[in-house]
Scaffold this active site. Structure first.
Site, short mmCIF file in Angstrom:
data_model
loop_
_atom_site.label_atom_id
_atom_site.label_comp_id
_atom_site.label_asym_id
_atom_site.label_seq_id
_atom_site.Cartn_x
_atom_site.Cartn_y
_atom_site.Cartn_z
N ARG A 15 0.85 -1.19 0.00
CA ARG A 15 0.00 0.00 0.00
C ARG A 15 0.88 1.24 0.00
NH1 ARG A 15 -3.65 -3.03 -1.60
NH2 ARG A 15 -5.23 -3.87 -0.18
N GLU A 16 0.69 2.11 -0.99
CA GLU A 16 1.38 3.40 -1.03
C GLU A 16 0.53 4.38 -0.24
OE1 GLU A 16 1.69 4.20 -5.19
OE2 GLU A 16 3.07 2.54 -5.53
N ARG B 294 -4.04 25.81 -8.23
CA ARG B 294 -3.66 24.53 -7.63
C ARG B 294 -2.79 23.77 -8.62
NH1 ARG B 294 -3.88 24.75 -2.29
NH2 ARG B 294 -5.98 25.11 -1.46
N PRO C 68 -9.17 8.58 1.21
CA PRO C 68 -8.81 7.46 2.08
C PRO C 68 -8.19 6.25 1.36
CG PRO C 68 -11.18 7.57 1.83
CD PRO C 68 -10.62 8.80 1.19
N GLY C 69 -8.22 6.22 0.06
CA GLY C 69 -7.60 5.12 -0.66
C GLY C 69 -6.08 5.16 -0.60
N GLU D 113 -5.05 12.12 5.25
CA GLU D 113 -5.48 13.49 5.53
C GLU D 113 -6.93 13.53 6.01
OE1 GLU D 113 -5.74 17.93 3.55
OE2 GLU D 113 -6.08 16.20 2.24
N GLU E 116 3.98 33.10 2.18
CA GLU E 116 4.74 33.74 1.11
C GLU E 116 4.54 33.12 -0.26
OE1 GLU E 116 9.08 31.61 1.56
OE2 GLU E 116 8.66 33.35 2.82
N GLU F 93 1.56 31.88 -1.28
CA GLU F 93 0.12 31.78 -1.43
C GLU F 93 -0.44 33.05 -2.08
OE1 GLU F 93 -3.27 29.91 1.44
OE2 GLU F 93 -1.91 31.33 2.36
#
Length: 185
Positions: A37-38, A64, A114-115, A119, A140, A142
């Site tokens: 699992r990564e 983004r 969640p995969g 977070e 700075e 942002e």
């Protein structure tokens, strides 16, 4: 709840960055098979549903890089080590929007991806917004533009994908369901 739990037998650190860490876990599956699992480890974040006295949802537009585009979002930011989510929420609201709030009410927490990531975002509702005269500076790296939109405008932004992230789409849905119940007064 640990139904279908995967038991970790080995963790291999791959990357330790400023915001995230990547590790590969060797796991034993419920059927006895093994898999890898990564996993992205993230410190967590907050997001704030903020509505002005005029009934406008406070949003920010920012670029983004992971998406290679600008999107419109509710104010949000990552937790600092040892920081309580409500403190982060107050700071991010001020930094990104120039607003303070007389109260911040915790709404709920949820996993973002969640995969592969741990977070969790802590979602707050800001009540009693007021403009701050000498607001805190943005980070700075942002750059954001403040928007104040009606619920109808926000719903259109979800449909046309200017609002493209789950936390903000959730906020718009929650606001539509609760605005008439006067939960923001």
């Amino acid at each position: 709840m640990k139904k279908f739990e995967e038991k970790t037998t080995k963790t291999t650190p791959v990357y330790d960055g400023r915001i995230v860490k990547l590790q590969i876990d060797d796991v034993t599956l419920p059927n006895g098979q093994v898999a890898k699992r990564e996993i992205i480890k993230h410190p967590g974040a907050v997001a704030v549903i903020a509505v002005t006295a005029e009934g406008k949802l406070v949003l920010v537009e920012q670029y983004r890089k992971a998406l290679e585009r600008s999107i419109i979002e509710i104010p949000a930011g990552k937790l600092e080590p040892g920081e309580e989510p409500v403190v982060t929420a107050r700071r991010e609201l001020e930094e990104e929007t120039g607003y303070g709030a007389h109260s911040l009410t915790f709404l709920q927490a949820f996993a973002t991806s969640p995969g592969f990531a741990d977070e969790v975002i802590y979602l707050f509702v800001a009540k009693g917004l007021y403009k701050i005269e000498n607001k805190a500076d943005l980070d700075e790296d942002e750059f954001v533009e403040l928007l104040e939109v009606s619920l109808e405008e926000a719903q259109t932004m979800v449909v046309d994908q200017r609002i493209y992230d789950a936390k903000t789409a959730f906020a718009v849905l929650w606001l539509a369901a609760n605005l008439e119940n006067n939960l923001l007064a």
